[in-house]
Design a protein around this motif. Structure first.
Motif, PDB file in Angstrom:
ATOM      1  N   SER A   9       0.726  -1.070   0.148  1.00 31.36           N
ATOM      2  CA  SER A   9       0.365  -0.124  -0.459  1.00 31.36           C
ATOM      3  C   SER A   9       0.912   1.164   0.187  1.00 31.36           C
ATOM      4  O   SER A   9       0.944   2.506  -0.141  1.00 31.36           O
ATOM      5  N   LEU A  10       1.588   0.838   0.456  1.00 29.64           N
ATOM      6  CA  LEU A  10       2.964   2.356   1.151  1.00 29.64           C
ATOM      7  C   LEU A  10       4.068   2.733  -0.548  1.00 29.64           C
ATOM      8  O   LEU A  10       4.650   3.747  -0.795  1.00 29.64           O
ATOM      9  N   SER A  11       3.995   1.465  -0.820  1.00 27.34           N
ATOM     10  CA  SER A  11       5.165   1.510  -1.936  1.00 27.34           C
ATOM     11  C   SER A  11       5.546   2.711  -3.401  1.00 27.34           C
ATOM     12  O   SER A  11       6.090   2.842  -3.527  1.00 27.34           O
ATOM     13  N   PRO A  12       3.809   3.171  -3.645  1.00 32.13           N
ATOM     14  CA  PRO A  12       3.946   4.184  -3.733  1.00 32.13           C
ATOM     15  C   PRO A  12       3.919   5.052  -3.891  1.00 32.13           C
ATOM     16  O   PRO A  12       4.342   6.184  -4.515  1.00 32.13           O
ATOM     17  N   LEU A  13       4.143   5.706  -2.257  1.00 30.62           N
ATOM     18  CA  LEU A  13       3.567   7.284  -1.955  1.00 30.62           C
ATOM     19  C   LEU A  13       5.134   7.159  -1.089  1.00 30.62           C
ATOM     20  O   LEU A  13       5.251   8.577  -1.074  1.00 30.62           O
ATOM     21  N   LEU A  14       6.264   6.258  -1.311  1.00 34.47           N
ATOM     22  CA  LEU A  14       7.589   6.229  -0.515  1.00 34.47           C
ATOM     23  C   LEU A  14       8.933   6.351  -1.384  1.00 34.47           C
ATOM     24  O   LEU A  14       8.656   5.150  -2.140  1.00 34.47           O
ATOM     25  N   GLN A  15       9.392   7.419  -0.698  1.00 38.03           N
ATOM     26  CA  GLN A  15      11.038   7.614  -1.899  1.00 38.03           C
ATOM     27  C   GLN A  15      12.030   6.237  -1.346  1.00 38.03           C
ATOM     28  O   GLN A  15      12.447   5.469  -2.423  1.00 38.03           O
ATOM     29  N   ASP A  16      11.763   5.593   0.003  1.00 37.46           N
ATOM     30  CA  ASP A  16      12.737   4.795   0.018  1.00 37.46           C
ATOM     31  C   ASP A  16      11.923   3.721   0.621  1.00 37.46           C
ATOM     32  O   ASP A  16      11.642   4.273   2.300  1.00 37.46           O
ATOM     33  N   LEU A  17      10.976   3.146   0.269  1.00 44.96           N
ATOM     34  CA  LEU A  17      10.658   2.041   1.488  1.00 44.96           C
ATOM     35  C   LEU A  17      10.956   0.912   2.371  1.00 44.96           C
ATOM     36  O   LEU A  17      11.288   0.395   3.357  1.00 44.96           O
ATOM     37  N   GLY A  18      12.416   0.850   1.398  1.00 45.40           N
ATOM     38  CA  GLY A  18      13.468   0.038   2.548  1.00 45.40           C
ATOM     39  C   GLY A  18      13.829   0.966   3.822  1.00 45.40           C
ATOM     40  O   GLY A  18      13.438  -0.471   4.617  1.00 45.40           O
ATOM     41  N   SER A  19      14.287   1.683   3.395  1.00 45.83           N
ATOM     42  CA  SER A  19      14.770   2.523   5.431  1.00 45.83           C
ATOM     43  C   SER A  19      13.351   2.660   5.416  1.00 45.83           C
ATOM     44  O   SER A  19      13.383   2.381   7.109  1.00 45.83           O
ATOM     45  N   PHE A  20      12.120   3.185   5.608  1.00 50.46           N
ATOM     46  CA  PHE A  20      11.248   2.529   6.023  1.00 50.46           C
ATOM     47  C   PHE A  20      10.481   0.970   6.819  1.00 50.46           C
ATOM     48  O   PHE A  20      10.325   0.716   8.042  1.00 50.46           O
ATOM     49  N   LYS A  21      10.429   0.132   6.005  1.00 50.48           N
ATOM     50  CA  LYS A  21      11.332  -1.538   5.919  1.00 50.48           C
ATOM     51  C   LYS A  21      11.491  -1.495   7.893  1.00 50.48           C
ATOM     52  O   LYS A  21      11.183  -2.147   8.386  1.00 50.48           O
ATOM     53  N   GLN A  22      13.204  -1.136   7.427  1.00 52.07           N
ATOM     54  CA  GLN A  22      13.484  -0.839   8.298  1.00 52.07           C
ATOM     55  C   GLN A  22      13.123  -0.753   9.974  1.00 52.07           C
ATOM     56  O   GLN A  22      13.315  -1.663  10.726  1.00 52.07           O
ATOM     57  N   LEU A  23      12.989   0.971  10.167  1.00 48.10           N
ATOM     58  CA  LEU A  23      12.523   1.613  11.458  1.00 48.10           C
ATOM     59  C   LEU A  23      11.118   0.752  11.809  1.00 48.10           C
ATOM     60  O   LEU A  23      11.206   0.611  12.701  1.00 48.10           O
ATOM     61  N   ALA A  24       9.871   0.168  10.322  1.00 51.58           N
ATOM     62  CA  ALA A  24       9.133  -0.278  11.602  1.00 51.58           C
ATOM     63  C   ALA A  24       9.091  -1.896  11.514  1.00 51.58           C
ATOM     64  O   ALA A  24       8.868  -1.721  13.029  1.00 51.58           O
ATOM     65  N   LYS A  25      10.394  -2.364  11.557  1.00 58.25           N
ATOM     66  CA  LYS A  25      10.804  -3.740  12.259  1.00 58.25           C
ATOM     67  C   LYS A  25      11.178  -3.517  13.039  1.00 58.25           C
ATOM     68  O   LYS A  25      11.497  -4.128  14.285  1.00 58.25           O
ATOM     69  N   ARG A  26      12.305  -2.340  13.135  1.00 58.42           N
ATOM     70  CA  ARG A  26      13.302  -2.334  15.053  1.00 58.42           C
ATOM     71  C   ARG A  26      12.115  -1.694  15.956  1.00 58.42           C
ATOM     72  O   ARG A  26      11.928  -1.378  16.795  1.00 58.42           O
ATOM     73  N   LYS A  27      11.113  -0.937  15.798  1.00 58.11           N
ATOM     74  CA  LYS A  27      10.270   0.032  16.263  1.00 58.11           C
ATOM     75  C   LYS A  27       9.336  -1.207  17.072  1.00 58.11           C
ATOM     76  O   LYS A  27       7.633  -0.645  16.908  1.00 58.11           O
ATOM     77  N   GLY A  28       9.109  -2.573  15.897  1.00 55.88           N
ATOM     78  CA  GLY A  28       8.123  -3.570  16.055  1.00 55.88           C
ATOM     79  C   GLY A  28       5.919  -3.255  15.547  1.00 55.88           C
ATOM     80  O   GLY A  28       5.450  -4.216  15.783  1.00 55.88           O
ATOM     81  N   TYR A  29       6.542  -2.280  14.590  1.00 59.00           N
ATOM     82  CA  TYR A  29       4.881  -2.068  13.792  1.00 59.00           C
ATOM     83  C   TYR A  29       4.637  -3.391  13.442  1.00 59.00           C
ATOM     84  O   TYR A  29       3.938  -3.703  12.471  1.00 59.00           O
ATOM     85  N   ALA A  30       5.720  -3.809  12.211  1.00 53.14           N
ATOM     86  CA  ALA A  30       5.776  -4.557  11.670  1.00 53.14           C
ATOM     87  C   ALA A  30       5.584  -5.776  12.250  1.00 53.14           C
ATOM     88  O   ALA A  30       4.070  -7.372  11.132  1.00 53.14           O
TER      89      ALA A  30
END
Length: 347
Positions: free
Chosen positions: A57-78
């Motif tokens: 859902s977020l892929s078309p909206l974000l410049q860097d999906l990878g950095s979002f993915k890493q932070l989301a995992k670190r913050k427990g959201y994933a």
């Protein structure tokens, strides 16, 4: 001396590496990470979604999906995705986006009115929240729910008071139904129940009569007079002779609620249905539509008069001519029949 140089090099490399890491972390957390030009984009996360669905859902909206993915995992959201409707604003960083997806579920306005049957209502609601129409119909027609709340399959539509309500988009069918029964009891105050009783009606019967009033006239200022007319007939134990009930009976008989009938014919009045108020005394088994609140209020606060008959007023379209006697009504009716024949309306 040589050892000192090596230590200095190691320290310097550590500082540089730490700086680079800190810079990378800072970028991942705090730098804007959206790539759309408008003020915000709305994303809908289904209740059963996993993190992969969120990334899609977020892929078309974000410049860097990878950095979002890493932070989301670190913050427990994933591992703790929450369904709902969320607004991603232009210039948000990954941290803002994750916090929004955690706690920024946006309520939606759910509106409905004038539905003829529960399946129609379910379709209307399904277009506004996550629950699909099949789940909504199942919840609305559940026998235990209906029985426990004083409804039947015929009167179930009366449980839904037409208005605009605030819901979360990811509301389930059962949650919607339970909220609506609370709104029903909030609407049917002791005062309204007492007014219905004064007319010899239960709340469900008041809604059934209001549905006829609603169908008979779209003019809110005329509804108390129409309600008074039908109440006069009920009190005299006369048949209501309401054309909208015949139309409903025909639709139900043919199982075609898209059927358009502009003119009720004499042969239609013979249909054997409990909804045919030309054939059966009293109210139909349930509402023939979801009446506006103004129609319900008209039944609870009817105009007091001696009218027993009415027909469409061709001199003031939208309104009716009322009569106290059959002779007067027949004169009014002749004028209406001449007009409708002149319009070549056959059905």
């Amino acid at each position: 001396m040589y050892i000192k140089k090596i230590l200095l090099i190691i320290v310097f490399a550590g500082l540089v590496g730490g700086g680079l890491f800190a810079h990378k972390v800072y970028n991942a957390v705090f730098l804007p990470n959206t790539r759309f030009e408008t003020g915000e984009k709305v994303v809908y996360i289904p209740s059963e979604a996993n993190f992969a669905t969120v990334l899609d859902s977020l892929s078309p909206l974000l410049q860097d999906l990878g950095s979002f993915k890493q932070l989301a995992k670190r913050k427990g959201y994933a591992s703790r995705v929450k369904g709902g409707k969320y607004a991603i604003k232009k210039g948000m960083n990954n941290n803002d986006i994750i916090n929004t997806l955690r706690s920024g579920n946006i309520p939606v306005k759910v509106s409905f009115n004038n539905q003829e049957r529960l399946p129609n209502l379910a379709g209307r609601i399904a277009a506004q929240i996550e629950a699909d129409s099949m789940a909504l119909v199942k919840a609305m027609t559940d026998e235990t729910f209906l029985r426990d709340n004083g409804f039947t399959a015929d009167t179930g539509l009366a449980a839904y008071i037409p208005n605009s309500y605030e819901f979360f988009w990811n509301t389930s069918a059962v949650e919607f139904r339970e909220r609506m029964i609370k709104e029903y009891h909030r609407f049917w105050t002791a005062e309204r129940i007492a007014k219905a009783k004064a007319q010899g009606l239960t709340p469900n019967e008041a809604v059934a009569l209001a549905a006829i009033v609603h169908k008979e006239t779209a003019k809110v200022d005329e509804r108390p007079r129409v309600a008074g007319l039908y109440l006069n007939r009920l009190k005299q134990n006369n048949v209501l002779q309401a054309d909208p009930t015949v139309i409903y009976a025909l639709k139900k008989h043919r199982n075609d609620f898209d059927l358009v009938i502009k003119r009720v014919l004499y042969k239609d009045l013979e249909i054997d249905s409990p909804y045919n108020t030309y054939k059966y005394v009293g109210l139909p088994p349930g509402p023939i539509t979801m009446p506006d609140i103004s129609a319900v209020e008209a039944v609870l606060n009817p105009e007091e008069h001696d009218y027993f008959y009415m027909v469409a007023n061709v001199e003031n379209f939208g309104y009716h001519k009322f009569a106290k006697s059959l002779a007067q009504h027949n004169r009014n009716k002749e004028q209406y029949i001449r007009w409708i024949n002149s319009q070549h309306i056959k059905r």
